[in-house]
Design an enzyme around this catalytic site. Structure first.
Site, short mmCIF file in Angstrom:
data_model
loop_
_atom_site.label_atom_id
_atom_site.label_comp_id
_atom_site.label_asym_id
_atom_site.label_seq_id
_atom_site.Cartn_x
_atom_site.Cartn_y
_atom_site.Cartn_z
N SER A 211 -9.16 51.34 30.43
CA SER A 211 -9.95 52.30 31.36
C SER A 211 -9.96 53.51 30.20
CB SER A 211 -9.28 52.91 32.29
OG SER A 211 -9.96 53.57 33.28
N ASN A 212 -10.49 54.65 30.85
CA ASN A 212 -10.52 55.99 29.80
C ASN A 212 -10.23 57.13 30.46
OD1 ASN A 212 -12.99 57.10 31.39
ND2 ASN A 212 -13.77 55.11 30.81
#
Ligand code: CTP
Length: 403
Positions: A211-212
């Site tokens: 993810s980020n």
């Protein structure tokens, strides 16, 4: 003069500052512009100026505080907020800013602001040190973050004898802010705006993911600003810690593929799509259906990542004529140049560029320094609260959709 005030119901909250006398002129201006003006005075405001002064100019009885209200049977303490097209607090003292920031409900001005869906405009006026105090500044920031329009006070000689910021803004500025709030609260009426926000989460196995760092704050602020402009808003959101703005339909998603499907499902009805989500560019090529174990993977684990679908490309390919599409470009270098290239190559209407290494634009922060890039050129903005960036972006949508 615009006719934004004509036929509108304005609730004008007046609190106890020496600037109260200027609010009389403000009430007169609103009335002359064709608005129905309901003045609500705090008790301390009524110490400075008699309610009759307002009553004579607005042709309506002035409310002074909650328990004297004429018709409490009809839930009078919230009725005004429900009826208002705009709620204005001018002058707003440090005390009322603190009460509004906290959401206290201890008088009619506070309950009106709590109960309203209409835009709220506040024009602070106080002594310089009180205005500059971190407590007041934090309260103002909290109100702004919630979408309240704050007309900053001006600098000049004050009643205390000091010289500095704290004087009530010029009445023309307050009136302009109120007109702007009224106009933009209907500018997107009948329009459907789709906003994507937050990160996507791409599973590696049932436990791990790629993810980020996106917080979702920008996209949520845009959804709120579009709603405030009267649009029907669909917010396609990855996992965030944020509460969705009231009145906005949320479609929760996790992966880029889910995000694409959700957006494409809305596309036939969308007047605008704003792609603020930080869509993962890569996902695990073969997400495991069961937990990857160390004994099986050994000393090294190689993850093979493959590109996710380009959602913007799918939107641009599938949009009907006139749908305004906005992309975001976060870079650690020359974001404007990259955004300009993206605008052209992806055939977008607008790209919001930001340099994520800029301290004003850090991940998770409440501020952003962005540049709007469109066929009209690049428009760099200063560091602003995300709510304000959102408002300006929505102003661009309004302008584009009117073309
Ligand atoms: N986006 C998208 N589909 C993806 C990835 C991103 O639609 N699979 C959208 C984002 O929502 C954002 C914009 O594309 O609006 C970001 O563009 P992109 O070129 O992916 O930017 P970066 O990832 O920042 O650039 P790059 O990796 O090319 O340096």
């Amino acid at each position: 003069m615009s006719d934004a005030l004509r036929g509108r119901f304005v609730v004008l909250g007046v609190t106890g500052s020496i600037a109260v006398y200027k609010a009389i002129e403000l009430a007169r201006r609103f009335t002359q512009a064709g608005a129905t003006v309901q003045v609500v005075m705090s008790r301390s405001a009524a110490e400075f100026v008699r309610p009759l002064a307002f009553q004579a100019l607005t042709y309506r009885p002035v409310e002074v505080e909650m328990f004297r209200i004429q018709d409490e049977r009809a839930a009078g303490h919230v009725a005004m907020g429900r009826e208002a097209d705009v709620v204005v607090v001018a002058p707003a003292t440090a005390h009322v800013l603190a009460r509004l920031a906290l959401g206290l409900a201890d008088d009619l001005i506070a309950t009106t602001v709590l109960a309203t869906d209409a835009p709220v405009v506040v024009a602070p006026a106080m002594e310089t040190h009180m205005w500059l105090h971190p407590a007041t500044q934090a309260n103002v920031a909290a109100l702004r973050a919630r979408g309240v329009r704050v007309v900053d006070p001006e600098s000049g000689p004050l009643a205390s004898g000091d010289v500095g910021p704290g004087r009530l803004a010029a009445l023309e500025r307050i009136e302009a802010a109120v007109e702007d709030a009224l106009v933009s609260s209907t500018a997107l009426a009948g329009r459907h705006v789709v906003v994507t926000a937050g990160p996507t989460v791409e599973p590696i196995d049932p436990v791990r993911f790629v993810s980020n760092r996106s917080s979702g704050k920008m996209g949520y602020a845009i959804a709120q600003a579009a709603r405030d402009a009267g649009a029907e808003v669909t917010l396609v959101s990855g996992p965030t810690a944020l509460r969705a703005p009231a009145g906005v339909r949320v479609v929760p998603i996790e992966t880029a593929a889910e995000l694409r499907d959700a957006v494409l499902a809305e596309l036939p009805r969308a007047d605008s799509v704003v792609m603020a989500a930080a869509v993962a560019d890569y996902r695990s090529a073969a997400a495991s259906g069961r937990k990857i174990k160390k004994e099986e993977a050994g000393a090294e684990l190689t993850l093979r990542l493959v590109r996710t679908a380009d959602v913007l490309a799918a939107i641009v390919a599938g949009r009907r004529a006139g749908t305004v599409v906005v992309g975001f470009k976060a870079e650690t270098g020359d974001a404007t140049a990259e955004a300009t290239r993206m605008l052209r190559e992806k055939k977008l209407d607008l790209v919001v560029a930001n340099d994520v290494t800029d301290p004003g634009s850090a991940f998770g922060s409440d501020t952003d320094r962005v540049t709007f890039v469109s066929a009209d050129g690049a428009e760099p903005l200063p560091v602003l609260p995300k709510t304000e960036v959102a408002r300006r972006l929505v102003a661009k949508l309004i302008e584009r959709l009117a073309r």
